[in-house]
Design a protein around this motif. Structure first.
Motif, PDB file in Angstrom:
ATOM      1  N   ASP A 157       0.883  -1.180   0.002  1.00  0.00           N
ATOM      2  CA  ASP A 157       0.221  -0.071  -0.042  1.00  0.00           C
ATOM      3  C   ASP A 157       0.839   1.200   0.043  1.00  0.00           C
ATOM      4  O   ASP A 157       0.541   2.331  -0.623  1.00  0.00           O
ATOM      5  CB  ASP A 157      -0.979   0.057   1.089  1.00  0.00           C
ATOM      6  CG  ASP A 157      -1.833   1.245   1.247  1.00  0.00           C
ATOM      7  OD1 ASP A 157      -2.748   1.255   0.582  1.00  0.00           O
ATOM      8  OD2 ASP A 157      -1.478   2.101   2.112  1.00  0.00           O
ATOM      9  N   THR A 158       1.978   1.169   0.813  1.00  0.00           N
ATOM     10  CA  THR A 158       2.804   2.432   0.862  1.00  0.00           C
ATOM     11  C   THR A 158       4.315   2.111   0.824  1.00  0.00           C
ATOM     12  O   THR A 158       4.637   1.147   1.413  1.00  0.00           O
ATOM     13  CB  THR A 158       2.409   3.129   2.276  1.00  0.00           C
ATOM     14  OG1 THR A 158       0.903   3.434   2.398  1.00  0.00           O
ATOM     15  CG2 THR A 158       3.197   4.380   2.504  1.00  0.00           C
ATOM     16  N   VAL A 159       4.897   3.269   0.259  1.00  0.00           N
ATOM     17  CA  VAL A 159       6.535   2.835   0.690  1.00  0.00           C
ATOM     18  C   VAL A 159       7.018   3.964   1.035  1.00  0.00           C
ATOM     19  O   VAL A 159       6.771   5.121   0.491  1.00  0.00           O
ATOM     20  CB  VAL A 159       7.292   2.625  -0.915  1.00  0.00           C
ATOM     21  CG1 VAL A 159       8.821   2.689  -0.687  1.00  0.00           C
ATOM     22  CG2 VAL A 159       6.636   1.136  -1.377  1.00  0.00           C
ATOM     23  N   ILE A 160       8.001   4.032   2.108  1.00  0.00           N
ATOM     24  CA  ILE A 160       8.554   5.354   2.695  1.00  0.00           C
ATOM     25  C   ILE A 160       9.865   4.905   2.800  1.00  0.00           C
ATOM     26  O   ILE A 160      10.380   3.961   3.001  1.00  0.00           O
ATOM     27  CB  ILE A 160       8.074   5.586   4.087  1.00  0.00           C
ATOM     28  CG1 ILE A 160       6.681   5.820   4.190  1.00  0.00           C
ATOM     29  CG2 ILE A 160       8.795   6.560   4.736  1.00  0.00           C
ATOM     30  CD1 ILE A 160       6.193   6.096   5.379  1.00  0.00           C
ATOM     31  N   THR A 161      10.981   5.883   1.922  1.00  0.00           N
ATOM     32  CA  THR A 161      12.250   5.540   2.145  1.00  0.00           C
ATOM     33  C   THR A 161      13.099   6.798   2.605  1.00  0.00           C
ATOM     34  O   THR A 161      12.441   7.914   2.656  1.00  0.00           O
ATOM     35  CB  THR A 161      12.991   5.271   0.628  1.00  0.00           C
ATOM     36  OG1 THR A 161      12.822   6.655   0.156  1.00  0.00           O
ATOM     37  CG2 THR A 161      12.157   4.405  -0.112  1.00  0.00           C
ATOM     38  N   LEU A 162      14.067   6.463   3.520  1.00  0.00           N
ATOM     39  CA  LEU A 162      14.611   7.353   4.212  1.00  0.00           C
ATOM     40  C   LEU A 162      16.234   7.158   3.374  1.00  0.00           C
ATOM     41  O   LEU A 162      17.068   6.451   3.502  1.00  0.00           O
ATOM     42  CB  LEU A 162      15.263   6.981   5.576  1.00  0.00           C
ATOM     43  CG  LEU A 162      13.819   7.365   6.577  1.00  0.00           C
ATOM     44  CD1 LEU A 162      12.871   6.904   6.234  1.00  0.00           C
ATOM     45  CD2 LEU A 162      14.514   7.082   7.893  1.00  0.00           C
ATOM     46  N   ASP A 163      16.346   8.280   2.573  1.00  0.00           N
ATOM     47  CA  ASP A 163      17.503   8.678   1.701  1.00  0.00           C
ATOM     48  C   ASP A 163      18.025   7.456   0.792  1.00  0.00           C
ATOM     49  O   ASP A 163      19.186   7.372   0.986  1.00  0.00           O
ATOM     50  CB  ASP A 163      18.705   9.084   2.847  1.00  0.00           C
ATOM     51  CG  ASP A 163      19.337  10.252   1.970  1.00  0.00           C
ATOM     52  OD1 ASP A 163      18.813  11.100   1.246  1.00  0.00           O
ATOM     53  OD2 ASP A 163      20.610  10.386   2.343  1.00  0.00           O
ATOM     54  N   HIS A 164      17.473   6.524   0.470  1.00  0.00           N
ATOM     55  CA  HIS A 164      17.763   5.678  -0.408  1.00  0.00           C
ATOM     56  C   HIS A 164      18.333   6.208  -1.890  1.00  0.00           C
ATOM     57  O   HIS A 164      17.754   7.374  -2.028  1.00  0.00           O
ATOM     58  CB  HIS A 164      16.702   4.558  -0.764  1.00  0.00           C
ATOM     59  CG  HIS A 164      15.846   4.985  -1.955  1.00  0.00           C
ATOM     60  ND1 HIS A 164      15.063   5.826  -1.963  1.00  0.00           N
ATOM     61  CD2 HIS A 164      15.760   4.369  -3.129  1.00  0.00           C
ATOM     62  CE1 HIS A 164      14.418   6.022  -2.904  1.00  0.00           C
ATOM     63  NE2 HIS A 164      14.678   4.927  -3.608  1.00  0.00           N
ATOM     64  N   ARG A 165      19.126   5.619  -2.701  1.00  0.00           N
ATOM     65  CA  ARG A 165      20.040   6.619  -3.519  1.00  0.00           C
ATOM     66  C   ARG A 165      20.010   5.637  -4.719  1.00  0.00           C
ATOM     67  O   ARG A 165      20.449   6.341  -5.933  1.00  0.00           O
ATOM     68  CB  ARG A 165      21.313   6.779  -3.128  1.00  0.00           C
ATOM     69  CG  ARG A 165      21.385   7.796  -1.727  1.00  0.00           C
ATOM     70  CD  ARG A 165      22.808   7.789  -1.413  1.00  0.00           C
ATOM     71  NE  ARG A 165      23.708   8.200  -2.481  1.00  0.00           N
ATOM     72  CZ  ARG A 165      25.059   8.265  -2.663  1.00  0.00           C
ATOM     73  NH1 ARG A 165      25.616   7.336  -1.702  1.00  0.00           N
ATOM     74  NH2 ARG A 165      25.713   8.778  -3.488  1.00  0.00           N
ATOM     75  N   ARG A 166      19.734   4.447  -5.001  1.00  0.00           N
ATOM     76  CA  ARG A 166      19.759   3.756  -6.102  1.00  0.00           C
ATOM     77  C   ARG A 166      18.666   2.992  -7.081  1.00  0.00           C
ATOM     78  O   ARG A 166      18.700   3.206  -8.066  1.00  0.00           O
ATOM     79  CB  ARG A 166      20.810   2.495  -5.856  1.00  0.00           C
ATOM     80  CG  ARG A 166      22.108   2.812  -5.036  1.00  0.00           C
ATOM     81  CD  ARG A 166      22.932   3.644  -5.671  1.00  0.00           C
ATOM     82  NE  ARG A 166      24.179   4.231  -4.859  1.00  0.00           N
ATOM     83  CZ  ARG A 166      24.977   4.946  -5.330  1.00  0.00           C
ATOM     84  NH1 ARG A 166      24.988   5.650  -6.233  1.00  0.00           N
ATOM     85  NH2 ARG A 166      25.994   5.106  -4.008  1.00  0.00           N
ATOM     86  N   VAL A 167      17.822   2.503  -6.307  1.00  0.00           N
ATOM     87  CA  VAL A 167      16.317   2.161  -6.941  1.00  0.00           C
ATOM     88  C   VAL A 167      15.415   2.922  -7.008  1.00  0.00           C
ATOM     89  O   VAL A 167      15.058   3.814  -6.218  1.00  0.00           O
ATOM     90  CB  VAL A 167      16.056   0.733  -6.088  1.00  0.00           C
ATOM     91  CG1 VAL A 167      14.896   0.175  -6.951  1.00  0.00           C
ATOM     92  CG2 VAL A 167      17.163  -0.319  -6.139  1.00  0.00           C
ATOM     93  N   PRO A 168      14.885   2.982  -8.464  1.00  0.00           N
ATOM     94  CA  PRO A 168      13.923   3.941  -8.696  1.00  0.00           C
ATOM     95  C   PRO A 168      12.566   3.855  -7.750  1.00  0.00           C
ATOM     96  O   PRO A 168      12.209   2.634  -7.610  1.00  0.00           O
ATOM     97  CB  PRO A 168      13.652   4.045 -10.267  1.00  0.00           C
ATOM     98  CG  PRO A 168      14.781   3.442 -10.696  1.00  0.00           C
ATOM     99  CD  PRO A 168      15.358   2.573  -9.660  1.00  0.00           C
TER     100      PRO A 168
END
Length: 245
Positions: A157-168
Motif C-alpha cells: 500500500d505504501t513505500v517510505i524511504t529514508l535517503d535511499h539512492r539507487r533504485v527508482p
C-alpha cells in the motif's frame, strides 16, 4: 528497469520462528527480525485488523537501531517487523562498477526476504493486515523496499524511504510513496520523480535541510529523528506534502 521475479515456491516455503529470527528453509537463511506491536494492540482482531509495517535497515546498521521509527509507527497503530537483511556469509555490497547492476543481487535477495516474511507471518499474526503493507527502509533498505514495490505485487500500500539512492521509486497509482531526503548525498538519476511524475502519481519527496544520510538511525540527533517522525506522521495521516524535486 530490471524487475524482480519472485518464485512462487516462496509461498509454500517451510519456516520456523524462534526468538528473534525466522528461518527460511528454502534458502537456508536465519533472518533476524524484531517485532513490535501497536500501543493499543488489544483493539486488533480478525474483524478489524491492524496495519503492518516492514522496516528494512540500512547496510551495516542493525535492524534494532531504528527504534525511533518503530515506536512512532506503533503509536500510529502499526505492528512493525524490523528486518536485518545481511547475514555473515552474504557477499559484501558492491562498491564498484555500475552499482545498479552490481548491487542488484543484494536487492533481489532482500526483496525475496520481504516477500517470504509477508507470506510466512500472515498466518501467525492473524489480527494484522498483511495485504496492505507499509514498506519503510533506510538507505539500502529503501532500495530493497523500492525493488519489491517495482515487482508488481498487489499487497503493498505504501513505500517510505529514508535517503535511499539507487533504485527508482515505484511509479504506481496504487502505491503511496514518500521519500525523505538528506542533504549530503544526491540520489542517482531517475530514482526520484520529476515534478510531472510526482503530480501524476501523487508521490511525495521531502528534503530535510542540514540532515545527513548516516544520521537517519537511532544514533542520529534528536532534532532529526523528531523531524523524520513529523514528516511520516503528516504523510500517513493524509496531510499535504510539499514536493521537492
Amino acid at each position: 528497469m530490471k524487475l524482480l521475479t519472485l518464485f512462487s515456491s516462496l509461498l509454500f516455503s517451510t519456516f520456523s520462528l524462534a526468538g528473534d529470527k525466522i528461518y527460511d528453509e528454502s534458502r537456508d537463511r536465519h533472518i533476524p527480525i524484531e517485532v513490535s506491536h501497536p500501543i493499543e494492540s488489544e483493539h486488533c482482531n480478525e474483524a478489524q485488523k491492524c496495519s503492518v509495517a516492514m522496516l528494512s535497515a540500512g547496510y551495516g546498521v542493525s535492524h534494532t537501531k531504528y527504534a525511533f521509527l518503530s515506536k512512532q509507527l506503533n503509536q500510529l497503530g502499526y505492528m512493525v517487523i524490523a528486518i536485518g537483511h545481511e547475514l555473515e556469509n552474504d557477499p559484501p555490497l558492491s562498491v564498484s562498477g555500475n552499482l545498479y547492476e552490481t548491487r542488484s543481487e543484494n536487492w533481489i535477495r532482500g526483496a525475496e526476504t520481504l516477500d517470504f516474511i509477508k507470506h510466512s507471518l500472515a498466518s501467525t499474526y492473524q489480527n494484522y493486515n498483511f495485504n496492505d503493507l507499509l514498506l519503510i527502509g533506510h538507505s539500502n533498505g529503501g532500495d530493497i523496499s523500492s525493488w519489491l514495490a517495482n515487482a508488481g505485487k498487489d499487497y503493498i500500500d505504501t513505500v517510505i524511504t529514508l535517503d535511499h539512492r539507487r533504485v527508482p521509486l515505484p511509479r504506481r497509482k496504487d502505491i503511496n510513496v514518500l521519500s525523505i531526503r538528506g542533504s549530503d548525498y544526491p540520489a542517482d538519476d531517475g530514482v526520484l520523480p520529476s515534478k510531472k511524475e510526482a503530480k501524476e502519481y501523487s508521490m511525495c519527496v521531502k528534503e530535510i535541510p542540514e540532515s545527513r544520510h548516516n544520521d537517519m538511525t537511532d544514533y542520529g540527533p534528536k532534532w532529526l529523528k523528531d523531524e523524520i517522525n513529523r514528516v511520516i506522521d503528516n504523510f500517513l495521516n493524509g496531510s499535504s506534502c510539499r514536493v521537492n524535486s
